[in-house]
Design an enzyme around this catalytic site. Structure first.
Site, mmCIF file in Angstrom:
data_model
loop_
_atom_site.group_PDB
_atom_site.id
_atom_site.type_symbol
_atom_site.label_atom_id
_atom_site.label_comp_id
_atom_site.label_asym_id
_atom_site.label_seq_id
_atom_site.Cartn_x
_atom_site.Cartn_y
_atom_site.Cartn_z
ATOM 1 N N LYS A 125 0.899 -1.363 0.142
ATOM 2 C CA LYS A 125 0.015 0.343 0.039
ATOM 3 C C LYS A 125 1.020 1.181 -0.024
ATOM 4 O O LYS A 125 2.059 1.060 0.200
ATOM 5 C CB LYS A 125 -0.983 -0.061 1.045
ATOM 6 C CG LYS A 125 -1.591 -1.339 1.394
ATOM 7 C CD LYS A 125 -2.631 -1.629 0.422
ATOM 8 C CE LYS A 125 -2.889 -3.161 0.577
ATOM 9 N NZ LYS A 125 -4.331 -3.634 0.240
HETATM 10 C C1 PLP Z 1 -4.808 -5.116 1.195
HETATM 11 C C2 PLP Z 1 -6.204 -5.254 1.443
HETATM 12 C C3 PLP Z 1 -6.859 -5.741 2.508
HETATM 13 C C4 PLP Z 1 -6.144 -6.406 3.673
HETATM 14 O O1 PLP Z 1 -5.124 -5.710 4.112
HETATM 15 P P1 PLP Z 1 -4.250 -6.214 5.337
HETATM 16 O O2 PLP Z 1 -3.490 -5.035 6.035
HETATM 17 O O3 PLP Z 1 -3.125 -7.029 4.590
HETATM 18 O O4 PLP Z 1 -4.932 -7.212 6.341
HETATM 19 C C5 PLP Z 1 -8.135 -5.778 2.586
HETATM 20 N N1 PLP Z 1 -9.022 -5.281 1.479
HETATM 21 C C6 PLP Z 1 -8.463 -4.728 0.388
HETATM 22 C C7 PLP Z 1 -9.478 -3.971 -0.635
HETATM 23 C C8 PLP Z 1 -7.059 -4.606 0.278
HETATM 24 O O5 PLP Z 1 -6.424 -4.034 -0.883
#
Ligand code: PLP
Length: 371
Positions: A179
């Site tokens: 992210k």
């Molecule tokens: C990355 C992601 C998640 C999960 O995030 P984590 O921090 O890895 O648990 C959930 N929803 C979406 C849309 C994502 O892109």
């Protein structure tokens, strides 16, 4: 060329070293500092750092009281965590088809899947582009539904002047290394609702409260340990110092990619409609149906450019087929973007000529695959 590289340097090392020197490593003052930075950035009243976006989404559903017998509307084209947390609460995720241009919830399909058992909707801001929140909020208010934004990819994204995560009742962010900013693993719940904030504060850390002046805790609820550590928050604080630059740089690179792709046949670049600000957590294009996406990924790898699919059509995954009786293709738009979307490399430290290299590789890969 890698698909994504998180941007870390000596600033993260210095922040972590400072926390290590205090000997206070679990949730403490650095977590509070990091939460304050996020809350100020997006104008949220409350912000709670969590161990991941998945635990954030789960605790948000617990705080809303979602449980057995309830249904929750979830877009089909998303990372499985969005729906898994509904299953973990004993509730049923009702999968909703998406639009092929924005990859976000299709409002018509959303309305058609409403039943009297639906208690909440989880709009996802796909790849950092806000869902169309105004009609969605209208639909939710008409039926008395809670709105939990999965803003995992959308820190800093806006919709008609408002920050993603602050439009619904609750919003969740991810700080996974893929992210815009990262804490290694990590997440955050934001809300403006005092009652929800109270439940989240209690349940994040074992359900314990320390009464005024008391030496130890009293346990008011069977809570979780979903805390972020001060070590991770230290990385987050350093990352926040770079966030504005990272976001602007990625948006500039995305503009260049979109400009260069205009003349490439067989590819549709991502859209950023008027009134929306896209974070480009991922830069996702659609390939024409005649071009086999997985063969393009392999051809790109031979050209030393890492690419991947956009994300998953949940209804076509084994768990959802087995558990709810879906067949692949039941949600046709989502299935189409699952099979034909392609994520191209995009990260702030890319070299100036990298967008050109990516697009040249893609044009030649498509020519090879189609020919
Ligand atoms: C990355 C992601 C998640 C999960 O995030 P984590 O921090 O890895 O648990 C959930 N929803 C979406 C849309 C994502 O892109």
């Amino acid at each position: 060329m890698r698909l994504f590289v998180p941007y870390t340097d000596e600033r993260e090392i210095e922040e972590v070293a400072r926390v290590l020197a205090t000997g206070y490593l679990t949730q403490g003052p650095k977590v509070a500092e990091f939460e304050g930075m996020i809350a100020r950035l997006i104008g949220s009243r409350y912000a709670f750092a969590m161990s991941s976006c998945t635990t954030a989404l789960h605790l948000a559903l617990v705080a809303l009281g979602i449980g057995p017998g309830d249904e929750v509307l979830v877009p089909d084209f998303t990372f499985p965590a969005t729906a898994n947390v509904v299953v973990q609460q004993g509730a049923r995720p009702v999968l909703v088809d998406v639009r092929t241009d924005t990859y976000n919830l299709d409002l018509g399909d959303l309305e058609s899947r409403y039943t009297s058992r639906v208690r909440a909707v989880i709009p996802v801001h796909a790849f950092g582009l806000s869902a169309d929140m105004e009609p969605l909020m209208g639909f939710a208010r008409r039926h008395g539904l809670a709105v939990l934004e999965d803003a995992a990819c959308a820190l800093g994204a806006t919709y008609r002047g408002r920050f993603c995560g602050t439009i619904g009742d609750l919003g969740c962010f991810s700080f996974h290394p893929r992210k815009s900013i990262t804490t290694g693993e990590g997440g955050m719940i934001v809300t403006g609702d005092e009652a929800l904030a109270g439940r989240i504060r209690l349940l994040r850390s074992h359900g314990g409260v320390r009464p005024e002046g008391a030496a130890y805790f009293e346990f008011e609820a069977a809570g979780f340990n979903y805390r972020l550590s001060d070590l991770q928050a230290a990385v987050g604080v350093a990352q926040m110092g770079k966030f504005a630059w990272v976001l602007e740089r990625k948006r500039e690179l995305a503009r260049q990619l979109t400009g260069l792709l205009r003349t490439v046949k067989g590819v549709t670049p991502p859209v950023e409609p008027d009134g929306y600000m896209h974070t480009y957590q991922s830069y996702v294009v659609m390939l024409d149906e005649a071009v086999d996406r997985d063969t393009v990924i392999a051809a790109m790898r031979r050209r030393d450019v890492e690419t991947t699919l956009g994300t998953y059509a949940l209804h076509a995954q084994p768990f959802f087929r087995r558990t709810y009786g879906y067949a692949a293709g039941d949600l046709p738009a989502s299935y189409g973007v699952f099979r034909h979307s392609l994520t191209l490399p995009l990260y702030a430290q890319m070299e100036a000529d990298d967008p050109e290299r990516v697009v040249e590789a893609l044009e030649s890969a498509i020519t090879e695959v189609a020919g």
